[in-house]
Write an enzyme that holds these catalytic residues in place. Sequence first.
Site, PDB file in Angstrom:
ATOM      1  CG  ASP A 294       9.547  48.164  66.364  1.00 55.70           C
ATOM      2  OD1 ASP A 294      10.446  48.745  67.001  1.00 55.70           O
ATOM      3  OD2 ASP A 294       9.506  46.934  66.196  1.00 55.70           O
TER       4      ASP A 294
ATOM      5  CG  ASP B  31      15.337  46.046  64.953  1.00 57.25           C
ATOM      6  OD1 ASP B  31      15.886  46.482  63.927  1.00 57.25           O
ATOM      7  OD2 ASP B  31      15.745  46.282  66.110  1.00 57.25           O
TER       8      ASP B  31
ATOM      9  CG  ASP C 297       8.314  43.009  65.655  1.00 60.10           C
ATOM     10  OD1 ASP C 297       8.909  42.001  66.086  1.00 60.10           O
ATOM     11  OD2 ASP C 297       8.692  44.163  65.897  1.00 60.10           O
TER      12      ASP C 297
END
Length: 218
Positions: A6, A8, A178
């Site tokens: 991922d 961000d 996250d």
Amino acid sequence: MLAIFDLDDTLIRGDSANLFTAFLRCQSLQPDPMASARDIAFLQDYQNGTLNLEDYMRVSLAPLRGWNRLKVEDLVTSFIRRVIRPRVCTKMQKRLDWHRQNGHQLLVISATGEHLVRPIAAALGVPEALGVELIWDKSGLTGEIGTRRPYREGKIEALQQWLAAQENDPEATWFYSDSHNDLPLLEWVDYPVAVNPDPTLLARAKAEGWPVMGSARA
């Protein structure tokens, strides 16, 4: 072997789309005084798992509507140099390096627009990246989005289409994220890894015994 990341709050500290909105405002390219407030509201929707991706992308792309590709690319290059590079997570850069050293293919996949995802990934040395598909016509960027929408379950669909196009069937897959929004793909891969996880993802990672890199939001 395929290692998927991922973007961000995983490879970089912060949300690249929100940072880009702030960058546009600093460059006097965001005339909407409510843009920051809307970004905050959209981010809250994302954290709640209720984001309307089409609405979000239409609003965030509005300042660039009608721009040609070269103009957009030049602006994003400046954004990466000024804003993104100082936010690259050192521990995740090392993780990218570890996978490279072991001969693994790398892929970044994000629910952010491809105009940001691809060049940011390239700046991190990752040549393959999937973001939300943007629509262009002869006049430039339309502000609409295409069918590739890698958000929640859409990340699996985008990944499977990418693998099929490459005729690629990796022996093993990793995914680093996250966000609890990425649980569908984390459950799909062989080796899920939570990175600076949100509370929901942290609880799930602990319950499942998944590795956790960092215990607080970066």
